[in-house]
Design a protein around this motif. Sequence first.
Motif, short mmCIF file in Angstrom:
data_model
loop_
_atom_site.label_atom_id
_atom_site.label_comp_id
_atom_site.label_asym_id
_atom_site.label_seq_id
_atom_site.Cartn_x
_atom_site.Cartn_y
_atom_site.Cartn_z
N SER A 181 0.86 -1.19 0.00
CA SER A 181 0.00 0.00 0.00
C SER A 181 0.89 1.24 0.00
N VAL A 182 0.52 2.20 -0.86
CA VAL A 182 1.35 3.38 -1.05
C VAL A 182 0.59 4.63 -0.61
N CYS A 183 1.10 5.29 0.42
CA CYS A 183 0.56 6.55 0.93
C CYS A 183 -0.80 6.36 1.60
N MET A 209 3.93 -1.29 3.81
CA MET A 209 3.27 0.01 3.90
C MET A 209 4.30 1.11 3.67
N MET A 210 4.01 1.96 2.67
CA MET A 210 5.00 2.93 2.23
C MET A 210 4.46 4.36 2.36
N THR A 363 4.28 6.22 9.37
CA THR A 363 4.09 4.85 8.88
C THR A 363 4.64 3.84 9.87
N GLN A 364 5.75 4.17 10.50
CA GLN A 364 6.36 3.28 11.49
C GLN A 364 5.39 2.97 12.62
N ALA A 365 4.42 3.84 12.86
CA ALA A 365 3.45 3.63 13.93
C ALA A 365 2.68 2.33 13.77
N GLY A 387 12.30 11.70 -0.89
CA GLY A 387 11.07 12.39 -0.56
C GLY A 387 9.91 11.41 -0.67
N HIS A 388 8.69 11.97 -0.73
CA HIS A 388 7.50 11.11 -0.76
C HIS A 388 7.48 10.22 -2.00
N TYR A 389 7.66 10.83 -3.18
CA TYR A 389 7.56 10.06 -4.42
C TYR A 389 8.77 9.17 -4.64
N GLY A 390 9.89 9.51 -4.03
CA GLY A 390 11.11 8.75 -4.23
C GLY A 390 11.07 7.34 -3.67
N ILE A 391 10.14 7.06 -2.73
CA ILE A 391 10.12 5.72 -2.16
C ILE A 391 9.35 4.73 -3.03
N PHE A 392 8.62 5.23 -4.05
CA PHE A 392 7.90 4.29 -4.91
C PHE A 392 8.08 4.58 -6.40
#
Length: 417
Positions: A181-183, A209-210, A363-365, A387-392
């Motif tokens: 799951s993304v965002c 979870m990303m 997300t770590q939560a 950044g946000h988009y860089g992880i996917f």
Amino acid sequence: MLYQIHEWQRSFLGPLSYFAQANARMLNDHASPLSQWPGVQRMAAGFELIHRLGKDYEKPEFGIHSALAHEHEIAVIERVALDKPFCQLKRFKRFSDDPATIEKMKADPVVLVVAPLSGHHATLLRDTVRTLLREHKVYITDWVDARMVPAEAGTFGLDDYVAYIEEFIRHIGARELHVISVCQPTVPVLAAVSLMAARGEDTPLSLTMMGGPIDPRRSPTGVNNLATTQPLSWFKNNVVQTVPPNYPGHGREVYPGFLQHAGFIAMNPSRHLSSHWDYYQNLLRGDQEDAASHRKFYDEYNAVLDMPAAFYLDTIATVFQQFLLPRGLWDVAGERVNPAAITKSALLTVEGELDDISGLGQTQAAHDLCSGIPAKRRAHKVIEGAGHYGIFSGRRWREKVYPQVRDFIRKFDRAMK
């Protein structure tokens, strides 16, 4: 009336945009005598920029017709596995004529990518899908533009989103499935799997979870602050609009894509202004490679969809204002969401060090909530410089994130054991 005013503006700009496009093509055509006039390049670049600023941006295609799998080029066909009013579950079916490659592909893990319903189309995850196809069987949720869903299909809220995810997991088969799951969907995906676990149903082999707002109270960003500084009534009164008669979903209440797009631009206007100026300069210099890169990015970035109003308002209230999931107070269709009920799924969380959408720790939560999952079946990764988009999407996703996601999935895949 705001939506109708937007449609009138769009109707006015449409002919102007096409006129500018025609002029740009004419002035750039070396067979035309006009292309030899002094200063014509500057005129052509100006017309092209006007066309790009005024044109409609339709939903892009995934356009994935081939991929590299197990070091062989294979064919890919996009299929609709399940068709729902507000979402299509799509599968990217891989084909090869190499027997050894076919055997390897048969043993590949099955992955469901849950795309966000937060403005952009699922095609924003094109790079995610293309990369996963190397060593996975891939499904994705392709959410439908709410203005295209007839009003008689009913409303669609956050509870309905959770129900869709449950149905997709059952349809594919939880016993062989890994979910990414993304965002935004990290929250409803965690809810769906929690409810399935509490009922004694099979749950996916792993959850990745990303960059999602599991607990937005941690490292709040500008997005989080906007949701908490205004009451829910403000969002309902200021951004919820009714779809006009020229669409199949006329009469439906939505959060329009054009308002979302305005919000995206407002977050960093100077960056977008600079980008368009650079595009104009690239056209003047004849730098077609950089110009094509600009077009490719904004064809995706400017293509937005309308979100169902009920889903949007539910998300604002449940996720960003009341924090019901981390507080253990969220009920979906009368059932309490209890992530601690998940005991058999493995859990991987991924965050970007520079994420300005979902701050570090949000997300770590999920690890604190999923206390029923043994520590040896959990992992957390922070991607430096991302950044946000860089992880996917992009180089960091392909070179840094994907190998870790792939290895985690294989570690807990039954076919790999």
